[in-house]
Scaffold this motif. Sequence first.
Motif, mmCIF file in Angstrom:
data_model
loop_
_atom_site.group_PDB
_atom_site.id
_atom_site.type_symbol
_atom_site.label_atom_id
_atom_site.label_comp_id
_atom_site.label_asym_id
_atom_site.label_seq_id
_atom_site.Cartn_x
_atom_site.Cartn_y
_atom_site.Cartn_z
ATOM 1 N N UNK A 14 18.138 -5.730 6.993
ATOM 2 C CA UNK A 14 17.378 -5.190 5.848
ATOM 3 C C UNK A 14 15.881 -5.477 5.988
ATOM 4 N N UNK A 15 15.531 -6.724 6.319
ATOM 5 C CA UNK A 15 14.109 -7.060 6.375
ATOM 6 C C UNK A 15 13.411 -6.315 7.515
ATOM 7 N N UNK A 16 14.124 -6.073 8.622
ATOM 8 C CA UNK A 16 13.512 -5.301 9.710
ATOM 9 C C UNK A 16 13.357 -3.844 9.298
ATOM 10 N N UNK A 17 14.385 -3.298 8.658
ATOM 11 C CA UNK A 17 14.305 -1.894 8.214
ATOM 12 C C UNK A 17 13.188 -1.727 7.182
ATOM 13 N N UNK A 18 13.023 -2.738 6.325
ATOM 14 C CA UNK A 18 11.955 -2.673 5.320
ATOM 15 C C UNK A 18 10.597 -2.563 6.020
ATOM 16 N N UNK A 19 10.413 -3.329 7.092
ATOM 17 C CA UNK A 19 9.113 -3.282 7.780
ATOM 18 C C UNK A 19 8.869 -1.918 8.406
ATOM 19 N N UNK A 20 9.916 -1.328 8.958
ATOM 20 C CA UNK A 20 9.746 0.007 9.543
ATOM 21 C C UNK A 20 9.464 1.036 8.469
ATOM 22 N N UNK A 21 10.183 0.937 7.357
ATOM 23 C CA UNK A 21 9.984 1.901 6.271
ATOM 24 C C UNK A 21 8.559 1.789 5.744
ATOM 25 N N UNK A 22 8.095 0.544 5.565
ATOM 26 C CA UNK A 22 6.736 0.351 5.051
ATOM 27 C C UNK A 22 5.708 0.976 5.992
ATOM 28 N N UNK A 23 5.926 0.802 7.302
ATOM 29 C CA UNK A 23 4.986 1.371 8.263
ATOM 30 C C UNK A 23 4.950 2.888 8.145
ATOM 31 N N UNK A 24 6.115 3.504 8.004
ATOM 32 C CA UNK A 24 6.161 4.966 7.861
ATOM 33 C C UNK A 24 5.499 5.390 6.552
ATOM 34 N N UNK A 25 5.811 4.676 5.471
ATOM 35 C CA UNK A 25 5.238 5.028 4.161
ATOM 36 C C UNK A 25 3.712 4.880 4.188
ATOM 37 N N UNK A 26 3.235 3.763 4.757
ATOM 38 C CA UNK A 26 1.785 3.544 4.810
ATOM 39 C C UNK A 26 1.112 4.627 5.643
ATOM 40 N N UNK A 27 1.775 5.062 6.715
ATOM 41 C CA UNK A 27 1.193 6.115 7.549
ATOM 42 C C UNK A 27 1.079 7.412 6.766
ATOM 43 N N UNK A 28 2.126 7.753 6.016
ATOM 44 C CA UNK A 28 2.077 8.988 5.209
ATOM 45 C C UNK A 28 0.948 8.867 4.183
ATOM 46 N N UNK A 29 0.848 7.721 3.532
ATOM 47 C CA UNK A 29 -0.210 7.520 2.518
ATOM 48 C C UNK A 29 -1.598 7.654 3.154
ATOM 49 N N UNK A 30 -1.815 6.960 4.295
ATOM 50 C CA UNK A 30 -3.144 6.964 4.911
ATOM 51 C C UNK A 30 -3.499 8.331 5.482
ATOM 52 N N UNK A 31 -2.499 9.017 5.998
ATOM 53 C CA UNK A 31 -2.779 10.291 6.669
ATOM 54 C C UNK A 31 -2.963 11.410 5.649
ATOM 55 N N UNK A 32 -2.095 11.465 4.656
ATOM 56 C CA UNK A 32 -2.148 12.586 3.700
ATOM 57 C C UNK A 32 -2.779 12.208 2.371
ATOM 58 N N UNK A 33 -3.254 10.964 2.273
ATOM 59 C CA UNK A 33 -3.886 10.468 1.038
ATOM 60 C C UNK A 33 -3.007 10.763 -0.183
#
Length: 461
Positions: free
Chosen positions: A324-343
């Motif tokens: 779970x904690x590893x998957x959370x880190x991957x999910x956060x990275x994907x979410x942060x990328x979407x936020x930073x890229x598409x604002x």
Amino acid sequence: MRDGSRASWSGQLAFVLAAAASAIGLGNLWRFPYLAAKYGGGVFIAVYLGLSLTLGFVLLVTEIAIGRYSRQSQITAFGTLGHPKWNFLGVMATLVPLFILPYYNVIGGWVAEYFVQYVKIAFRGGGFEDPSAFFASFTADAWAPFAAMAVFTAITLAVIVMGVKKGIEKANLVMMPALLAMAVALAVYVAAIPGAGKGIRYYLVPDFSSCESIGKVLLGAMGQMFYSLSLAMGIMITYGSYMRRRDSVPKAAVRIVLADTFVAVLAGMMIIPVVVLFASSGSGEIPSGPGLMFETLPAVFTRMGGAGAAVGLAFFTLVLFAALTSAISMTETCVASVCDCFKTSRRKAVAAVGLWTVVLGSVSAFGYGRWSFIKPFGLPALEFFDSAMNILTPVVAAATCVFAGWVLRPRRILAECRRDGSRVWFKTFYVIMIKFVSPVLVATVLASELCRLFGVGGWKL
Ligand code: PFF
């Protein structure tokens, strides 16, 4: 670049805990013990520790510093640092977690299913009658693997939507100490089983005769290290972007390496002796991956008798937390990328990443059952994605070394390390490592992965 509204960890401990939580995952539990047993026990452990404290340390420092300096997730970090031509590297680094996450969550779903099975076993007593048959029928079931993956994904999304401090930090604060306590307790319990000494010696004592060649040991350790330290996946860049300027990057990197290696070694201490003692195969071979976790170990727990149910439940709770904690880190990275890229807002990004994970994950989830006809390169979907990512990861790592060593320049990374006021004692070492040694070592891993994929030269690790 200086985004004051960006989320941040509440302190150095929270950051180290989050990064260690990402690093400590299935790789520590089902791959490290197997590799150590195969490549000379203590020899492999010593080589792995040495490599992690040198190459691993340098790559960790680089990624964390890039994240903190740019205050961006990996997708926009490289361009933000004044090198827009290197945006392609950000995109490549984003593809890794985007493609690993869906199948990692499928395996997370399998772990969740076994956790539920052990809760039931703990209540009713007994153990798994035939874990291999159960695993085969579960993974081939029409809906069960998909449902398990969906539940596992929903848990990770629920944490992510709550944010960095209230979601990820809090979840880690509960799961990581629990994981550590269970790992220590299980290792101590196993060490006390009469006859366990043989397995412990087999695992810890250096055996130069069984490690074939030092080249293979080195390659095995390096490949494992990338995956285990969550390197070249953008995770450490994103997590670094939430790090406070007054915290020390190198100190954090050393702690992450030590925590990750400690749990990996501990995993072997709880797994290898019981497999050596109780496994019925008699071949003396320690299996790796899903076979070890979902077939061999449950069979071993059943053979342990009365205590097996409790040991099994503790073990699968531990594995569930690690996944779970590893998957959370991957999910956060994907979410942060979407936020930073598409604002876009965090909620919308979470929805998009959740949808992507479930849709792409279903190809892997159904890959052993109703969609088993989908076999890219002759492999089940899950194994195909895994092999493809084993190639992409060293490519990203090598490009990151070139970027940090020759484009951005080491002095910018080192300046970021000095920000908290501490003296940087590893300047010359860092410059030599990032410019010359790391790219060569990473390229060797890439070459060995390619050889493995195409079956050249017997490089089967
Ligand atoms: N480092 C984790 C492990 O050893 O299992 C796995 C992992 C975490 C892989 C995060 C990829 C990732 F993005």
